[in-house]
Design an enzyme around this catalytic site. Structure first.
Site, PDB file in Angstrom:
ATOM      1  N   LYS A   1     -70.116   9.494 -82.674  1.00 11.76           N
ATOM      2  CA  LYS A   1     -68.772   9.047 -82.918  1.00 11.76           C
ATOM      3  C   LYS A   1     -67.753   9.804 -82.062  1.00 11.76           C
ATOM      4  CE  LYS A   1     -69.771   8.518 -87.870  1.00 11.76           C
ATOM      5  NZ  LYS A   1     -69.439   9.069 -89.192  1.00 11.76           N
ATOM      6  N   GLY A   2     -68.072  11.002 -81.666  1.00  7.99           N
ATOM      7  CA  GLY A   2     -67.090  11.939 -81.111  1.00  7.99           C
ATOM      8  C   GLY A   2     -66.233  11.443 -79.967  1.00  7.99           C
TER       9      GLY A   2
ATOM     10  N   GLU B   1     -68.884  11.058 -73.022  1.00  8.17           N
ATOM     11  CA  GLU B   1     -69.196  11.929 -74.161  1.00  8.17           C
ATOM     12  C   GLU B   1     -67.969  12.774 -74.493  1.00  8.17           C
ATOM     13  OE1 GLU B   1     -70.539  12.680 -76.773  1.00  8.17           O
ATOM     14  OE2 GLU B   1     -72.388  13.831 -76.510  1.00  8.17           O
ATOM     15  N   ASP B   2     -67.899  13.268 -75.733  1.00  8.00           N
ATOM     16  CA  ASP B   2     -66.757  14.096 -76.110  1.00  8.00           C
ATOM     17  C   ASP B   2     -66.853  15.512 -75.539  1.00  8.00           C
ATOM     18  OD1 ASP B   2     -68.897  14.783 -77.753  1.00  8.00           O
ATOM     19  OD2 ASP B   2     -67.783  14.694 -79.634  1.00  8.00           O
TER      20      ASP B   2
ATOM     21  N   ASP C   1     -72.117  20.858 -74.824  1.00  6.59           N
ATOM     22  CA  ASP C   1     -72.312  22.213 -75.344  1.00  6.59           C
ATOM     23  C   ASP C   1     -73.564  22.773 -74.664  1.00  6.59           C
ATOM     24  OD1 ASP C   1     -72.431  24.481 -76.906  1.00  6.59           O
ATOM     25  OD2 ASP C   1     -72.655  23.466 -78.807  1.00  6.59           O
TER      26      ASP C   1
ATOM     27  N   LYS D   1     -68.147  23.027 -72.524  1.00  8.32           N
ATOM     28  CA  LYS D   1     -68.295  24.417 -72.987  1.00  8.32           C
ATOM     29  C   LYS D   1     -69.276  25.107 -72.038  1.00  8.32           C
ATOM     30  CE  LYS D   1     -67.964  24.438 -77.922  1.00  8.32           C
ATOM     31  NZ  LYS D   1     -68.695  24.496 -79.190  1.00  8.32           N
TER      32      LYS D   1
ATOM     33  N   PHE E   1     -65.615  26.681 -81.640  1.00  3.29           N
ATOM     34  CA  PHE E   1     -65.803  25.347 -82.215  1.00  3.29           C
ATOM     35  C   PHE E   1     -64.464  24.609 -82.214  1.00  3.29           C
ATOM     36  CE2 PHE E   1     -66.712  21.950 -85.084  1.00  3.29           C
ATOM     37  CZ  PHE E   1     -68.016  21.635 -84.745  1.00  3.29           C
ATOM     38  N   VAL E   2     -64.437  23.457 -81.566  1.00  2.00           N
ATOM     39  CA  VAL E   2     -63.174  22.727 -81.444  1.00  2.00           C
ATOM     40  C   VAL E   2     -63.204  21.406 -82.219  1.00  2.00           C
ATOM     41  CG1 VAL E   2     -62.429  23.766 -79.262  1.00  2.00           C
ATOM     42  CG2 VAL E   2     -63.921  21.762 -79.203  1.00  2.00           C
TER      43      VAL E   2
ATOM     44  N   ASP F   1     -65.193  16.378 -84.494  1.00  2.13           N
ATOM     45  CA  ASP F   1     -65.179  16.629 -85.934  1.00  2.13           C
ATOM     46  C   ASP F   1     -65.767  17.983 -86.313  1.00  2.13           C
ATOM     47  OD1 ASP F   1     -67.911  15.877 -85.226  1.00  2.13           O
ATOM     48  OD2 ASP F   1     -68.267  15.875 -87.390  1.00  2.13           O
TER      49      ASP F   1
ATOM     50  N   ARG G   1     -61.134  14.220 -87.008  1.00  5.86           N
ATOM     51  CA  ARG G   1     -61.197  13.394 -85.795  1.00  5.86           C
ATOM     52  C   ARG G   1     -59.830  12.800 -85.453  1.00  5.86           C
ATOM     53  NH1 ARG G   1     -66.690  12.705 -84.654  1.00  5.86           N
ATOM     54  NH2 ARG G   1     -68.069  12.532 -86.450  1.00  5.86           N
TER      55      ARG G   1
END
Ligand code: IMP
Ligand code: MG
Length: 183
Positions: A42-43, A98-99, A102, A130, A151-152, A158, A164
């Site tokens: 969903k990101g 993609e959001d 990582d 990241k 963590f963002v 989310d 979100r």
């Protein structure tokens, strides 16, 4: 007064400006091509919706939903496809959106999966990178912002499916979560 969650990291105005720049670059790169943009749910949905409106070549969209059991939870690095593409991408110029990258596990898995469907080309776009956390090497063609190892949340990202809807990106402050009684 509006309650600000987390420590603001990237304000709304800066996101808007950067998304516009990415859109201009992608527009130039895909002139005359058959572009299919894939949103990783969903990101990425908020970023994706803004990005497509800043791209001025004909394009179609498709969606994939995945869940990652990242390196932290499972050393074998399993990515599960919850919902797959609904269209054929064979012979098309595909841009995967993609959001955040990582470890790189999710995107490298999706890269291989989509590549096996024989698109004409495949490029990657991520709003956030990241960099410090990267374990799986992969070329990201379009990056919005490099972010620190924190963590963002917000702008589609989310924490346990919350936050979100924040219009900016913030570093999650765990005391805010406790304040709200959310886990
Ligand atoms: P990777 O597979 O380790 O690269 O992790 C990428 C996925 O983990 C992203 O698609 C996000 O859903 C999630 N993720 C990683 N870091 C963050 C973060 O700081 N905030 C929210 N989601 C994150
Ligand atoms: Mg994600």
């Amino acid at each position: 007064m509006e309650r600000i969650f987390g420590k603001p990291l990237i304000p709304q105005r800066e996101i808007e400006k950067r998304v516009k720049e990415l859109g201009t670059k992608i527009t130039a790169d895909y002139e005359g091509k058959e572009l299919v943009m894939i949103c990783v749910l969903k990101g990425a949905y908020v970023f994706f919706a803004d990005l497509v409106r800043n791209i001025h070549v004909p394009l179609s969209v498709d969606f994939m939903m995945v869940s990652s059991y990242g390196a932290r939870a499972n050393s074998s690095g399993v990515v599960k496809i919850i919902s797959d593409l609904s269209t054929t991408i064979k012979g098309k110029d595909v841009l995967l959106v993609e959001d955040i990258v990582d470890s790189g596990l999710t995107l490298s898995y999706l890269y291989r999966t989509i590549k096996s469907k024989k698109p004409k080309s495949l490029k990657l776009c991520a709003l956030l990178d990241k960099v410090e956390r990267r374990k799986y090497d992969l070329p990201i063609d379009y990056v919005g912002f490099a972010v620190p190892n924190k963590f963002v949340i917000g702008y589609g990202l989310d924490y346990r499916d919350n936050y979100r809807n924040l219009p900016y990106i913030a570093v999650l402050d765990i005391s805010d979560v406790e304040l709200l009684g959310r886990k």
